[in-house]
Design an enzyme around this catalytic site. Structure first.
Site, PDB file in Angstrom:
ATOM      1  N   PRO A   2       0.836  -1.218   0.000  1.00 17.05           N
ATOM      2  CG  PRO A   2      -0.677  -1.517   1.736  1.00 17.05           C
ATOM      3  CD  PRO A   2       0.601  -2.043   1.176  1.00 17.05           C
ATOM      4  CD  GLU A   3       2.819   3.011  -4.318  1.00 15.67           C
ATOM      5  OE1 GLU A   3       2.900   4.179  -4.730  1.00 15.67           O
ATOM      6  OE2 GLU A   3       3.046   2.015  -5.040  1.00 15.67           O
ATOM      7  CE  LYS A  61       5.683   4.039   0.398  1.00 15.01           C
ATOM      8  NZ  LYS A  61       6.653   3.080  -0.145  1.00 15.01           N
TER       9      LYS A  61
END
Ligand code: ZN
Length: 284
Positions: A2-3, A61
């Site tokens: 995930p960014e 993040k």
């Protein structure tokens, strides 16, 4: 992994379920996700009992759940970490690792992680900004983000452009997907030497990174590997908006040339050979 947009979707989802609630009990079902809490799972549990969450926060993040005591629960989703909100008594997920129960009966918050590269730790005094991530640069969504300073920091590096975009001490939140998309939008090659960037070019690539992440956030993020979901278990839609990432062999939306996939830092880079040619000054 995930960014920024995907983590921000999770933060927003958690905000409704954690802010102002008193932790009644924490259950650690597997020790690995709390491995960074060196005093061990029992200490992690004991410290949290009776504490009150305030509004969740994020830098790049990283996501943290501040506590009214001034401490925080610092989290990283890693490759496959998910936060889920569930009614009390709902069946456990297959990879449920940590459960937060609250003093009310409005449901529980669960940390689910299949591969367990992510995790949770207790950050003393970390409510404002956990010391563990204080070295990470502000991201473009931060109200105090300074675009000029970030562009200058980018140009001071002596590396390739994508490496610098992924360097969380220059600007945070950008990972492989949004770096490739921003480079395509800016018509720049990933190996362009950062010290060859003109000031305007440095500002442009960062502006594109900000824009593409904002668009992704607007549609709930990118569900690139089926492991990323929001707190209700739903995927985002941005994969439809991807122009190059994961598009090997597909025509470039600008000029129709097939998108190329090339090895990069043990992963891949996707680019159009025509609108992102190899630059004269490259740093691989
Ligand atoms: Zn092209």
């Amino acid at each position: 992994m995930p960014e920024l947009p995907e983590v921000e979707v999770v933060r927003r989802g958690l905000a409704d379920f954690t802010t102002g609630r008193t932790i009644d009990a924490v259950e650690v079902l597997h020790p690995r996700p709390v491995r960074r809490h060196l005093a061990g799972p029992d200490d992690f549990i004991a410290r949290l009992k009776g504490q009150v969450f305030t509004a969740p926060a994020r830098r790049g993040k990283y996501l943290w759940l501040p506590l009214a005591s001034g401490d925080a629960v610092l989290t990283h989703l890693g490759m496959s970490g998910q936060f889920r909100v569930q009614p009390v008594g709902a069946p456990d997920e297959a990879h449920l690792r940590v459960r937060f129960r609250f003093a009310d009966d409005l449901g529980e918050v669960r940390f689910v992680d299949q591969r367990m590269f992510g995790g949770l730790s207790y950050s003393e005094g970390g409510a404002e900004l956990p010391g563990e991530i204080a070295h990470i640069a502000r991201d473009p969504f931060d109200p105090l983000y300074d675009a000029e300073a970030a562009a200058a920091a980018l140009r001071r590096r002596k590396t390739g452009l994508k490496r610098a975009l992924l360097d969380q001490t220059v600007v945070s939140g950008i990972g492989n997907i949004y770096a490739d998309e921003a480079l395509w939008r800016a018509k720049m090659h990933y190996a362009k030497a950062t010290d060859s960037l003109k000031p305007l070019q440095a500002r442009e690539i960062l502006r594109h990174a900000h824009e593409v992440m904002a668009e992704a956030l607007g549609v709930g993020g990118t569900s690139f590997d089926a492991l990323y979901v929001n707190v209700n278990g739903e995927s985002g839609y941005f994969e439809r908006g991807l122009n190059v990432y994961g598009q090997e062999g597909s025509p470039c939306p600008r000029d129709g040339r097939p998108i190329r996939r090339e090895p990069f830092m043990n992963r891949s880079s996707f680019r159009c050979p025509r609108c992102q040619p190899v630059p004269r000054l490259a740093r691989w």
